[in-house]
Design an enzyme around this catalytic site. Structure first.
Site, short mmCIF file in Angstrom:
data_model
loop_
_atom_site.label_atom_id
_atom_site.label_comp_id
_atom_site.label_asym_id
_atom_site.label_seq_id
_atom_site.Cartn_x
_atom_site.Cartn_y
_atom_site.Cartn_z
N CYS A 78 0.83 -1.19 0.00
CA CYS A 78 0.00 0.00 0.00
C CYS A 78 0.87 1.25 0.00
O CYS A 78 2.04 1.22 0.35
CB CYS A 78 -0.92 -0.01 1.21
SG CYS A 78 -1.87 -1.53 1.37
N ARG A 128 1.24 1.42 -6.05
CA ARG A 128 1.39 0.50 -4.93
C ARG A 128 0.08 -0.15 -4.53
O ARG A 128 0.06 -1.07 -3.71
CB ARG A 128 1.99 1.22 -3.73
CG ARG A 128 3.41 1.69 -3.93
CD ARG A 128 3.96 2.37 -2.70
NE ARG A 128 4.15 1.42 -1.61
CZ ARG A 128 5.32 1.04 -1.14
NH1 ARG A 128 6.42 1.49 -1.70
NH2 ARG A 128 5.41 0.19 -0.14
N TRP A 169 -3.85 -1.80 -1.44
CA TRP A 169 -3.84 -3.08 -2.16
C TRP A 169 -4.41 -4.10 -1.18
O TRP A 169 -3.83 -4.37 -0.15
CB TRP A 169 -2.43 -3.45 -2.57
CG TRP A 169 -2.34 -4.63 -3.50
CD1 TRP A 169 -2.51 -4.63 -4.84
CD2 TRP A 169 -2.04 -5.98 -3.13
NE1 TRP A 169 -2.33 -5.90 -5.34
CE2 TRP A 169 -2.05 -6.75 -4.31
CE3 TRP A 169 -1.77 -6.62 -1.91
CZ2 TRP A 169 -1.80 -8.11 -4.32
CZ3 TRP A 169 -1.53 -7.98 -1.93
CH2 TRP A 169 -1.54 -8.71 -3.11
N ASN A 223 0.60 -0.41 6.23
CA ASN A 223 1.05 -1.30 5.17
C ASN A 223 1.62 -2.54 5.84
O ASN A 223 2.51 -2.44 6.69
CB ASN A 223 2.13 -0.62 4.32
CG ASN A 223 2.59 -1.48 3.16
OD1 ASN A 223 1.98 -2.50 2.85
ND2 ASN A 223 3.68 -1.08 2.54
N GLY A 224 1.11 -3.71 5.50
CA GLY A 224 1.58 -4.95 6.12
C GLY A 224 0.40 -5.85 6.45
O GLY A 224 -0.75 -5.57 6.11
N GLU A 252 11.48 -13.17 -19.56
CA GLU A 252 11.07 -11.80 -19.27
C GLU A 252 10.05 -11.29 -20.29
O GLU A 252 9.10 -10.59 -19.93
CB GLU A 252 12.31 -10.89 -19.23
CG GLU A 252 12.02 -9.42 -19.08
CD GLU A 252 11.33 -9.04 -17.78
OE1 GLU A 252 10.91 -7.87 -17.67
OE2 GLU A 252 11.19 -9.89 -16.89
N LYS A 311 6.32 -9.95 -19.25
CA LYS A 311 5.80 -8.62 -19.56
C LYS A 311 4.43 -8.72 -20.24
O LYS A 311 3.52 -7.95 -19.93
CB LYS A 311 6.77 -7.87 -20.48
CG LYS A 311 7.96 -7.30 -19.77
CD LYS A 311 7.55 -6.17 -18.82
CE LYS A 311 8.55 -5.99 -17.70
NZ LYS A 311 8.51 -7.02 -16.66
N GLU A 334 1.85 -9.72 -17.61
CA GLU A 334 1.59 -8.69 -16.60
C GLU A 334 0.63 -7.62 -17.07
O GLU A 334 -0.26 -7.21 -16.32
CB GLU A 334 2.91 -8.02 -16.19
CG GLU A 334 3.79 -8.84 -15.27
CD GLU A 334 5.06 -8.08 -14.92
OE1 GLU A 334 5.38 -8.01 -13.73
OE2 GLU A 334 5.71 -7.54 -15.83
N HIS A 372 10.66 -31.24 -25.92
CA HIS A 372 10.40 -32.09 -24.76
C HIS A 372 9.06 -31.77 -24.11
O HIS A 372 8.85 -32.09 -22.94
CB HIS A 372 11.53 -31.93 -23.74
CG HIS A 372 12.85 -32.43 -24.22
ND1 HIS A 372 13.17 -33.77 -24.27
CD2 HIS A 372 13.93 -31.76 -24.72
CE1 HIS A 372 14.39 -33.91 -24.76
NE2 HIS A 372 14.87 -32.71 -25.04
N LYS A 402 3.51 -2.42 -7.38
CA LYS A 402 4.90 -2.21 -7.76
C LYS A 402 5.86 -2.86 -6.78
O LYS A 402 6.82 -3.52 -7.18
CB LYS A 402 5.18 -0.71 -7.86
CG LYS A 402 6.60 -0.38 -8.28
CD LYS A 402 6.87 -0.83 -9.70
CE LYS A 402 8.23 -0.39 -10.17
NZ LYS A 402 8.54 -0.92 -11.50
#
Length: 615
Positions: free
Chosen positions: A2, A27, A74, A100-101, A488, A492, A495, A511, A610
């Site tokens: 947050c 955030r 969040w 936050n937590g 990566e 992207k 996301e 395989h 983030k």
């Protein structure tokens, strides 16, 4: 994850806090709220969804005061709803806080407080904290907000960042940090002071910052900042001058922060190289690493710990450090590392890679390494962050604020920082001949220009995105040092566009994943002219033989590949070890342009934040 902002001074706190929250909305964007004190009362406005909803609420029903706190959430405990939005107020209305937590023992505490007659208004774990503070204020600490807070937080399990305000103490804020739940930065002004969970929120007002360590708290007024431990011992504040500027945290001419940050990479790489390469004497200079030749030569292993994009950066760095410094490297997920009792000794170096410097899993892995006497390094972007302060030595990315949730410029900066680290270790360990070091330094001098040339592909990639954005599945293939770039590239796309994508080592395609290839699953292949080029051509042919649509990332001048792939994206010919930095940029642009065409929220993709500061 947050975002938190606090202010005490002479201005109206409300617009200042809301503007700060705007810079922290990456955030968390499930809800937002602000509280101020005026005329001896606490005034709160909260709303669900993005910050624009809170702005609308405040426009219709404004509040003002010279002290206040704000929060963008969040969600963890409790669905996104106004009753669960922060700030949370105590039952009697005397105390209010943002947090936050995760309070790991909140059910136990909630039951205890409920038995005492406390009535809860939310479903969150956070509300137990403010009710505890009010309890201690009534039982012996009424005249001291800091003391009531200090007693209350002793009962909390987990990692936390907390800012508290009280109408009984209308001129002070109390901030607490416990563990690795995210940063607490205190900004120092003239006749005013600021608190934020991340630096960009308050950069417009000050660059002079104090950063709380774990189990420290601060009492902040308009003119003073007093630090102490949670045991009550006084702490001398260390003031840091943050080199960022507020302009670099604004979008400017770009539609999205992610777009801006992609196009900043030539500059950010120049900045991360700057001052670290002596081009006249062909040497690498990393004084903040605090490493002697004797210590470097004593190492027999390096373990990189990181999460998400930073983990893939570490996979690239493994090639650098093993090849250039001849040091064995393992790459581990920070979220898994400490759970298996890893084997660490004094001849082990632990390298943590984290853009924010506050990623809880990476910090926990660092704590594990410290307990076992390893040499501890970090590569971080956020100056003054926990990962920077916890380490024995560090390399700052110097990429400037990265606001977009999907990391781009921090990824390439951290790769280049590992390249510099590998060269530096090679110097100290004697594994690089002067001619090798000279060539490597000449190569890195070319990199910003190569990146700038690659960014000129943007229009071509936008056209390609118009042909691809309707597909629902993608396969990304790479080999050798560019296998992590396939990972990566897939990440992207997942996301920010919400398309399913999988990165895979091209040699492993037969395989298993080859069974997925058909006309509905494009394969993005990294087929640069390197030692594995012929192998990649073979993989492309296998995909085409099964009706697959192939997009090839190729080296300028390679006309042969046009006969093999459906679409070709050319990048400049780049020294092989540095090719991942150039190769990832078209994949960043492809993910970005596809996401924009799909109407996705590029900077704030759903369910993501983030900085991951809760486990």
């Amino acid at each position: 994850m947050c975002g938190i902002v606090g202010y005490v001074g002479f201005r109206n706190a409300t617009p200042l806090i809301v503007d700060g929250l705007q810079r922290l909305e990456y955030r968390g964007y499930d809800s937002a709220g602000v509280a101020v004190i005026n005329d001896g009362r606490i005034h709160i406005r909260r709303d669900v969804g993005k910050l624009s909803n809170l702005r609308g609420r405040l426009a219709a029903d404004p509040i003002e005061g010279c002290i206040g706190i704000g929060h963008t959430r969040w969600a963890t405990h409790g669905v996104p709803a106004e009753r669960n939005a922060h700030p949370h107020i105590s039952m009697d209305g005397d105390f209010v806080l943002v947090h936050n937590g995760i309070v790991e023992n909140y059910l136990e505490l909630r039951d205890e407080l409920t038995a005492e007659g406390i009535k809860f208004k939310s479903d969150t774990d956070t509300e137990v904290i403010v009710q505890l503070i009010e309890r201690f204020a009534k039982n012996g600490a009424r005249g001291n907000l800091a003391e009531a807070t200090r007693r209350a937080v002793q009962y909390l399990r987990g990692a936390h960042a907390i800012v508290v305000m009280s109408r009984l103490h209308p001129d002070e804020l109390v901030a607490v940090r416990i563990g690795n739940a995210g940063g607490v930065a205190i900004g120092l002004g003239e006749g005013e002071n600021f608190i934020a969970s991340d630096i960009p929120a308050i950069l417009e007002y000050t660059r002079r910052m104090i950063f709380l360590e774990s189990r420290q708290m601060a009492t902040v007024t308009a003119g003073t900042v007093r630090l102490q431990t949670l045991d009550g011992a006084a702490v001398k504040a260390v003031v840091h001058d943050v080199p960022w500027d507020p302009i670099s945290a604004a979008k400017g001419e770009y539609k999205h922060f992610m777009q801006k940050e992609i196009f900043e990479q030539a500059r950010s790489l120049t900045d991360t190289i700057g001052g670290r390469v002596d081009f006249d004497h062909d040497t690498i200079i990393l004084p903040d690493l605090n490493l002697t030749p004797e210590r470097a030569q004593s190492l027999n292993r390096l373990v990189t710990v990181a999460c998400g994009t930073s983990y893939y950066s570490g996979l690239v760095g493994k090639f650098y450090i093993e090849q250039l410094a001849r040091l064995n490297v393992e790459v581990d997920y920070g979220s898994e590392y400490r759970y298996r009792d890893p084997i660490i000794d004094e001849q082990t170096a632990i390298l943590a890679i984290t853009q924010s410097g506050e990623t809880v899993d990476t910090l926990a892995a660092m704590e594990e390494a410290r307990e076992k006497q390893a040499l501890l390094w970090s590569i971080v972007n956020a100056v003054g962050s926990q990962a920077m302060r916890l380490a024995d030595g560090y390399i700052t990315m110097n990429a400037g604020p990265e606001i977009g949730v999907a990391s781009t410029k921090a990824f390439t900066a951290s790769i280049v920082d590992q390249y510099l680290l590998a060269l530096y270790l090679g110097q100290l360990r004697g594994t690089l001949k002067p001619a090798q070091l000279r060539q490597a330094i000449q190569d890195i001098a070319r990199l910003p220009d190569l990146v700038g040339r690659t960014l000129e592909m943007a229009d071509q990639i936008n056209d390609l995105a118009g042909r691809l954005y309707h597909y629902r599945d993608f396969l990304f293939l790479g080999r050798g040092i560019n296998y992590p770039i396939a990972l990566e590239g897939a990440l992207k796309l997942k996301e920010i566009s919400y398309i399913h994508a999988e990165g895979y080592p091209a040699g492993e395609m037969k395989h298993g994943p080859i069974a997925l290839i058909d006309e509905d699953m494009p394969a993005v292949t990294i087929a640069l002219k390197d030692a594995l080029y012929d192998k990649m051509i073979s993989q492309i042919e296998q995909a085409k033989a099964r009706g697959g649509l192939v997009i090839a990332l190729a080296t300028e001048g390679d006309s042969f590949i046009r006969s093999k792939a459906d679409h070709v994206l050319y990048v400049p010919d780049t020294p092989p070890l540095l090719s991942p930095v150039v190769a990832v940029i078209p994949l960043q642009l492809l993910a970005y342009t596809i996401a924009v065409r799909r109407g996705a929220d590029v900077d704030q993709p759903r369910n993501l934040a983030k900085s991951v500061t809760v486990e």
